[in-house]
Design a protein around this motif. Sequence first.
Motif, PDB file in Angstrom:
ATOM      1  N   THR A  94      -3.167  25.194  91.907  1.00  0.00           N
ATOM      2  CA  THR A  94      -2.783  25.205  92.685  1.00  0.00           C
ATOM      3  C   THR A  94      -3.681  23.469  93.190  1.00  0.00           C
ATOM      4  N   MET A 104      -0.559  25.605 100.568  1.00  0.00           N
ATOM      5  CA  MET A 104       1.053  25.636 101.109  1.00  0.00           C
ATOM      6  C   MET A 104       1.814  24.868 100.023  1.00  0.00           C
ATOM      7  N   ASP A 105       1.146  25.090  99.053  1.00  0.00           N
ATOM      8  CA  ASP A 105       1.447  24.501  97.905  1.00  0.00           C
ATOM      9  C   ASP A 105       2.830  25.760  97.298  1.00  0.00           C
ATOM     10  N   PHE A 106       4.130  25.378  96.910  1.00  0.00           N
ATOM     11  CA  PHE A 106       4.943  25.873  96.043  1.00  0.00           C
ATOM     12  C   PHE A 106       5.193  25.353  94.421  1.00  0.00           C
ATOM     13  N   HIS A 158      10.925  24.919 101.532  1.00  0.00           N
ATOM     14  CA  HIS A 158       9.484  25.246 101.833  1.00  0.00           C
ATOM     15  C   HIS A 158       9.141  24.400 102.975  1.00  0.00           C
ATOM     16  N   THR A 177       6.997  26.612 105.664  1.00  0.00           N
ATOM     17  CA  THR A 177       6.030  26.534 106.148  1.00  0.00           C
ATOM     18  C   THR A 177       6.213  26.120 107.591  1.00  0.00           C
ATOM     19  N   ILE A 186       2.550  30.404  95.973  1.00  0.00           N
ATOM     20  CA  ILE A 186       2.447  30.073  97.364  1.00  0.00           C
ATOM     21  C   ILE A 186       1.064  30.255  97.434  1.00  0.00           C
TER      22      ILE A 186
END
Lengths: 137, 137, 137
Positions: free
Chosen positions: A12, A16-18, A60, A64, A120
């Motif tokens: 990642t 809050m990385d999708f 997303h 968030t 996520i």
Amino acid sequence: MRLYQKTLEIATKKRMDFIEITKDVQKMVDKSKIKDGMVFLNTGHTTAALLLQENDPTIHRDLTKILERISPLDEGYEHDYEGNENATGHIRNALLHSSLTIPLKNGKLLLGTWQRIFFIELFEPRRREVFLTVIGK
Amino acid sequence: MRLYQKTLEIATKKRMDFIEITKDVQKMVDKSKIKDGMVFLNTGHTTAALLLQENDPTIHRDLTKILERISPLDEGYEHDYEGNENATGHIRNALLHSSLTIPLKNGKLLLGTWQRIFFIELFEPRRREVFLTVIGK
Amino acid sequence: MRLYQKTLEIATKKRMDFIEITKDVQKMVDKSKIKDGMVFLNTGHTTAALLLQENDPTIHRDLTKILERISPLDEGYEHDYEGNENATGHIRNALLHSSLTIPLKNGKLLLGTWQRIFFIELFEPRRREVFLTVIGK
């Protein structure tokens, strides 16, 4: 009925990385040679999540925003001794999902038209794992 | 061990419609002839949810009230280009569940005394689908 | 492929009690003699939850604080005729999880480093049950 199990590794890049992993999961399912049954995805992390949703960045970012309001960074958590980003990660993990169950039909993940599989990151950039189990025939 | 898979079709009537599908699911399970194992329910929609809860409209209205506060219609979402009702549907799908896992024992869904299976419409009235998988013997 | 099913009984002591049941579940899995596959945990209660999280009371108290804000006791719920604690229990059950799916590998629950299995009481102290299903070989 047969069983297949395998680990997927993910890197990642930010909180809050999708990260969409639909193709990775389908490839693992292909290798299982199982055609019909259930696919189970589990993440062993307590500050990350798995989600079935559309691949649309506006969704997303909206999600968030709502999560930042439900569990604000500046809340003053008891668990802040590991950092406030860590504390919010644990809470959001509890409110989202750390596992997914997806039907398998004719060798394909049975996803809805807009459904994609996302990992996520709820804490900070790091190496993460998703464990796949396929049960079927 | 055996496998059974089937689709259930549902017509929803309004946003935040709670439709009980317990009997429909039990009937599908009956047709599978599988007696013990697990029942998996999955909805492929990104603006709908599945929930195990009591069949009491006051609970459904209380939950709706809380969800309307968590994700208000007038929030001003980035995803509002598909309508604010659509945007809230995606968020509530992420906070609720798009799948259920229910044990099967002696041919019956092993639900608690008050547990019933609900399909929740999070967007607008439309045709929806729930996919059932039974694994067992 | 084999199937094993069993009930675990739990006595909760207070509202928002987080009871770790990891060892109890592992013992039940040991008795199943199944080594690889999936473990399913289901609670039939509509005012309780199951959660995979770290065994750190600060996280449990932070999560409780956030849940108390999302669904306050003094909200004035329609379902308050069974008491406001009962009403919040139903809502939190919908926002958390009433089931868990955990991979099984070499006879061990495949949990992450910090993951432990918790039963969360969302209503008042009482006798509760968790139903375990193991499918595998």
